[in-house]
Design a protein around this motif. Structure first.
Motif, PDB file in Angstrom:
ATOM      1  N   SER A  57      56.974  17.501 103.654  1.00  0.00           N
ATOM      2  CA  SER A  57      56.462  17.584 102.281  1.00  0.00           C
ATOM      3  C   SER A  57      55.103  16.916 102.179  1.00  0.00           C
ATOM      4  O   SER A  57      54.169  17.443 101.561  1.00  0.00           O
ATOM      5  CB  SER A  57      57.436  16.914 101.311  1.00  0.00           C
ATOM      6  N   VAL A  99      52.452  19.050 104.113  1.00  0.00           N
ATOM      7  CA  VAL A  99      52.104  20.282 103.395  1.00  0.00           C
ATOM      8  C   VAL A  99      51.145  19.970 102.248  1.00  0.00           C
ATOM      9  O   VAL A  99      50.176  20.695 101.993  1.00  0.00           O
ATOM     10  CB  VAL A  99      53.371  20.984 102.864  1.00  0.00           C
ATOM     11  N   GLU A 110      50.104  25.419 107.352  1.00  0.00           N
ATOM     12  CA  GLU A 110      50.740  25.264 106.042  1.00  0.00           C
ATOM     13  C   GLU A 110      51.827  26.319 105.830  1.00  0.00           C
ATOM     14  O   GLU A 110      52.929  26.015 105.350  1.00  0.00           O
ATOM     15  CB  GLU A 110      49.697  25.364 104.929  1.00  0.00           C
ATOM     16  N   ARG A 130      55.861  25.445 105.316  1.00  0.00           N
ATOM     17  CA  ARG A 130      56.598  25.803 104.103  1.00  0.00           C
ATOM     18  C   ARG A 130      57.831  26.634 104.441  1.00  0.00           C
ATOM     19  O   ARG A 130      58.878  26.492 103.809  1.00  0.00           O
ATOM     20  CB  ARG A 130      55.686  26.568 103.148  1.00  0.00           C
ATOM     21  N   GLN A 186      60.452  24.219 105.877  1.00  0.00           N
ATOM     22  CA  GLN A 186      61.001  23.340 104.841  1.00  0.00           C
ATOM     23  C   GLN A 186      62.241  23.922 104.171  1.00  0.00           C
ATOM     24  O   GLN A 186      63.152  23.192 103.790  1.00  0.00           O
ATOM     25  CB  GLN A 186      59.942  23.071 103.772  1.00  0.00           C
TER      26      GLN A 186
END
Length: 913
Positions: free
Chosen positions: A7, A10, A35, A39, A42
């Motif tokens: 987190s 990013v 990036e 994501r 994640q």
């Protein structure tokens, strides 16, 4: 943990892409690829983190992901550092040119501003290419991890959004203290209050034995703070022992509890002699909390010393998980603490889980709640943890999910305690998970200061920014959230020093089981430095006590540090400036260079362009501390605290500063900062100033020149208008009414200490936000009158409120104070309705022996607590029903009249260091 790390990265990647950095197309594309992959990964992390507990392959995958994530974080930091240094060089040239111009003309100083996006060309092509190459390599590593994720069939999940309900009161956290323990508490108190016989061993040893999380420490605390126990013993000492049993550390802790301060003795024999001297044949009650060692040889020196120290009837209470420890310590009484009954466990759980819930809602959830409470197996800690977790969940579906969670299938050493803790942990947002697990770096029984954690969490980037809310405020809310969830608990044995916290030893064990290897705390006996492979990846190194560690290879060993704390005699090397990632530096009793009667920091510290928090604590207070000339280069600094800090010119460039404490104000140093520079620090919220050069009697002795100088410097100060906390110490002027004081409309706390020549208080009554006011050691002050209220006859108007938001008022050491005139009976003056201190909650008056009476307006305040100590005249006037001032204070629920109250007597600035 991986989720929290990703987190943060990013967020940095997104910021980098959208910033005005003039990246080449290649680098920008690579950053965008990173990036996108982050994501995607994640979305499956929540499932992966749970499955790693049972699936080794998933754990290895997560470890690989974490490793790459840290590498990426370092590369992004390197790039950001290049940009910052270029901007600093640019500003430095402007600053030097301005300094030259200022020597020949009276040119007005410009306001320095630092914007988050630096608009200039890439400073060095080779650096740019090197960083671009590193990003490309890391992208390829992440590609491999990205592809591997598909083989595990992870479930997609949404990140947890942290929504914290603030309870109307936090009392629900503590209601379980005595549930189900009334009898055993009464039995323990009865034993402690027993007078004993001449034949009984002295001191009398009692042991509380039970498994982890059963409530031993809580029960010991209840007994320790019992009012009858307090009256019975002249000396009460609380010591946390834990593992390993360090004899000198335990002995020092006893001395600190008895006398305050850290003894400079190192030999056990001398420490034990000091303990006996401090106890002085008086009746004592000593608690040894959390004892593990079964080695009688470790305990024997204490037993031999203590049996000759106190008087008959002295007691020692031991808490331990081991029966063998109780026997080894020759306990006269052993109390086995059993699990709570099923009903008592339910009461503990339900009091917390159903706190402030609608009765109908409680009824709908009770069936699930009773089944969940059974899983606590009678352990109060498990009941508190699960109760705190369910307190925030309202639907039956949410409660059913907790009941049926597969984490209950895990087998734990502490009889199921890890399962409730895991459930609570996985319910946290990613940033909170990271903040919690980070606390495992501290040793067991560590006393946590909230600010200490706030600064460290912020330095590591654990705290997510939210709108215009200061990141430190967000971090404080994170901590409050962890307290509400019973992952921290208030530390009652230190209550007289303000609110401190501890982590239960089982919770600490759990935090260690999930923490990362990138953080390391050193205690006595730790290997230094660690292996090369581990050293190069460390983000935190904290020394918790003295050790003969060679700091010369500090940078070589720990090149990626974000947080560093050195202690007790460690010398800061010149190479410190090469730690380019460092955000937090704490120097606690560290050795620095002593030159020409002054303590100086190495100039290379100014190369730490990412530094946010600099703490310079506990140097010899009689010596000024010289900060480097280049301090203005630390443009990211948010906090600078110390004592007797001599700050050079350029402080106005530190526009990120929120806290500046311990500044020495002196007209003797021509190279010192100009006072007008402070007013351009628009983000500054906390400022403390000292008006003396050292604490020697000669330095403190006032004279006409020094008094006039102090007044002129105070009037020239002009702090920024957004200031919320102001502390002024050692000011020797007879008056204190600077024009700028009225402009501080956001001021919430004001501390005036050791203002020995002050003859009248400043006009403060019209300040709209002031909540806390402390006046300490104003030796010559004889009268507190209407000038203190800040009103004049021509300014009076109807319905005027004086000190409209003041809640806490303290007077200490006003030895000549005789009169306090603050209004007439009923709070009215000259027929105009004037209300004085309508929000006052607590009033403390100590060592004001000549004060003749209390003002009438106290009758109309909502005071909840009045504390008076060493004020004999006032004590007589405040006697219940018979005293002349009783009618002014009879409405106050808590009135403490004591000759030797347990209050803090030192300068409150120390508490911030």
């Amino acid at each position: 943990m991986a989720g929290a790390l990703l987190s943060a990265i990013v967020e940095r990647l997104g910021s980098l892409i959208s910033s005005e950095f003039k990246l080449t197309v290649t680098v920008k594309e690579e950053v965008q690829k990173l990036e996108t992959k982050f994501r995607t990964i994640q979305a499956v992390l929540n499932d992966a983190e749970k499955r790693q507990l049972k699936e080794e392959a998933v754990k290895l995958w997560l470890d690989k992901l974490k490793g790459v994530s840290y590498e990426i974080d370092d590369v992004l930091d390197e790039w950001n550092t290049v940009m910052i240094k270029a901007e600093i060089e640019k500003q430095q040239k402007e600053f030097e040119e301005e300094e030259k111009a200022e020597t020949s003309t009276a040119k007005k100083r410009k306001v320095w501003t630092i914007t988050p996006n630096f608009n200039f060309s890439v400073p060095n092509l080779l650096q740019h290419l090197d960083i671009a190459h590193k990003i490309k390599e890391l992208t390829e590593k992440l590609d491999e991890i990205y592809k591997e994720r598909e083989t595990y069939g992870f479930e997609l999940s949404r990140p947890i959004e942290e929504v914290v309900e603030r309870p109307k009161t936090t009392s629900y956290v503590d209601v379980s203290d005595i549930l189900g323990r009334d009898k055993v508490k009464d039995d323990l108190v009865s034993i402690l209050l027993g007078k004993g016989t001449e034949k009984e061993k002295c001191p009398h040893v009692i042991s509380l034995v039970g498994t982890g999380g059963i409530g031993k420490t809580t029960l010991a605390q209840l007994a320790f703070n019992h009012h009858e126990v307090k009256d019975q013993f002249e000396k009460r000492i609380w010591v946390c022992v834990s593992e390993p049993f360090d004899q000198c550390k335990v002995a020092k802790a006893i001395i600190e509890a008895l006398a305050g301060g850290d003894p400079k003795i190192t030999e056990l024999h001398s420490l034990l002699e000091k303990i006996c001297e401090l106890i002085g044949r008086k009746k004592f009650f000593l608690v040894f909390d959390d004892v593990w060692t079964e080695d009688y040889a470790m305990w024997k020196p204490f037993r031999d010393a203590l049996k000759n120290c106190g008087s008959q009837g002295s007691k020692i209470l031991v808490t331990t998980r081991k029966d063998k420890v109780a026997k080894m310590m020759e306990s006269a009484n052993t109390i086995k603490l059993e699990e709570l009954s099923e009903e008592d466990c339910w009461l503990v759980f339900s009091k917390i889980a159903f706190f402030d819930k609608d009765p109908q809602q409680c009824e709908q959830l009770e069936d699930f709640g009773r089944q969940i409470s059974k899983k606590c197996k009678g352990l109060p800690l498990a009941a508190k943890t699960l109760g705190s977790l369910l307190h925030f969940k309202k639907s039956r579906e949410e409660w059913r999910n907790v009941l049926n969670n597969n984490l209950w299938e895990l087998e734990d050493v502490e009889r199921g305690l890890f399962a409730p803790l895991l459930l609570s942990y996985y319910d946290l947002s990613s940033p909170l998970k990271r903040c919690f697990s980070y606390c495992a770096i501290f040793p067991k029984d560590h006393v946590f200061y909230v600010d200490e954690l706030v600064y460290m969490w912020t330095a590591h980037g654990f705290v997510e920014s939210k709108g215009n809310v200061e990141v430190e405020i967000m971090a404080q809310e994170y901590f409050e959230n962890l307290v509400i969830r019973s992952l921290f608990q208030e530390c009652r044995e230190y209550i007289q020093f303000g609110t401190r916290y501890k982590m239960h030893d089982i919770v600490h064990d759990f935090a260690q089981s999930i923490t990362e290897a990138q953080h390391l705390g050193y205690t006595i006996g730790s290997q230094f430095p660690p292996s090369t492979d581990r050293s190069k990846n460390l983000r935190t190194v904290i020394f918790f006590n003295h050790g003969d560690y060679n700091m010369s290879n500090l940078v070589q060993n720990f090149s990626r540090l974000r947080v560093l704390t050195l202690q007790f005699g460690m010398e800061l090397p010149d190479t410190i400036g090469n730690l380019i990632h460092l955000r937090y530096l704490d120097l606690y009793w560290c050795e620095e260079r002593f030159s020409c009667g002054k303590w100086v920091l190495p100039e290379t510290i100014c190369n730490l362009c990412n530094l946010q928090f600099l703490r310079l604590r506990h140097v010899p207070i009689s010596q000024p501390r010289i900060l480097p000339q280049g301090i203005g280069k630390l443009i990211n600094l948010r906090l600078l605290i110390g004592y007797n800090l001599v700050i050079p010119r350029g402080i106005g460039r530190l526009t990120s500063l929120r806290t500046l404490n311990g500044v020495l104000i002196s007209d003797e140093d021509s190279k010192g900062c100009k006072l007008e520079e402070l007013k351009i620090l628009h983000h500054l919220r906390d400022l403390s100033l000292y008006f003396n050069k050292g604490d020697s009697p000669i330095a403190l002795a006032p004279n006409d020149r020094r008094i006039q100088s102090n007044v002129l410097m105070l009037n020239a100060l002009e702090p920024p208008q957004g200031l919320e906390k102001l502390r002024i110490s050692k000011y020797v002027g007879t008056t204190m009414s600077p024009i700028w004081l009225a402009s501080l409309t956001n001021l919430k706390e004001l501390y005036l200490g050791h203002t020995i020549e002050l003859m009248s208080l400043p006009p403060l009554g019209m300040n709209p936000c002031l909540e806390s006011l402390t006046i300490v050691f104003a030796h010559r002050l004889k009268k507190v009158g209407v000038e203190f209220l800040g009103i004049e006859s021509k300014n009076k108007k109807e319905d005027m409120k004086i000190f409209p938001n003041l809640k806490y008022l303290t007077f200490y050491g006003l030895f000549e104070w005789e009169e306090w005139i603050g209004g007439t009976r009923g709070g009215k003056e000259d027929k105009d309705c004037i209300t004085i201190m309508p929000c006052l909650q607590k009033l403390k008056i100590h060592k004001c022996g000549k004060l003749k009476s209390l003002p009438d307006f106290l009758r109309t305040t909502p005071l909840k607590e009045l504390e008076i100590g060493d004020c004999q005249i006032i004590k007589k006037r405040c006697r219940r029903e018979t005293g002349e001032d009783w009618h002014n204070i009879s409405h106050i629920p808590i009135i403490k009249l004591a000759d030797d109250p347990e209050v803090m007597t030192w300068d409150s600035n120390y508490a911030l260091l």
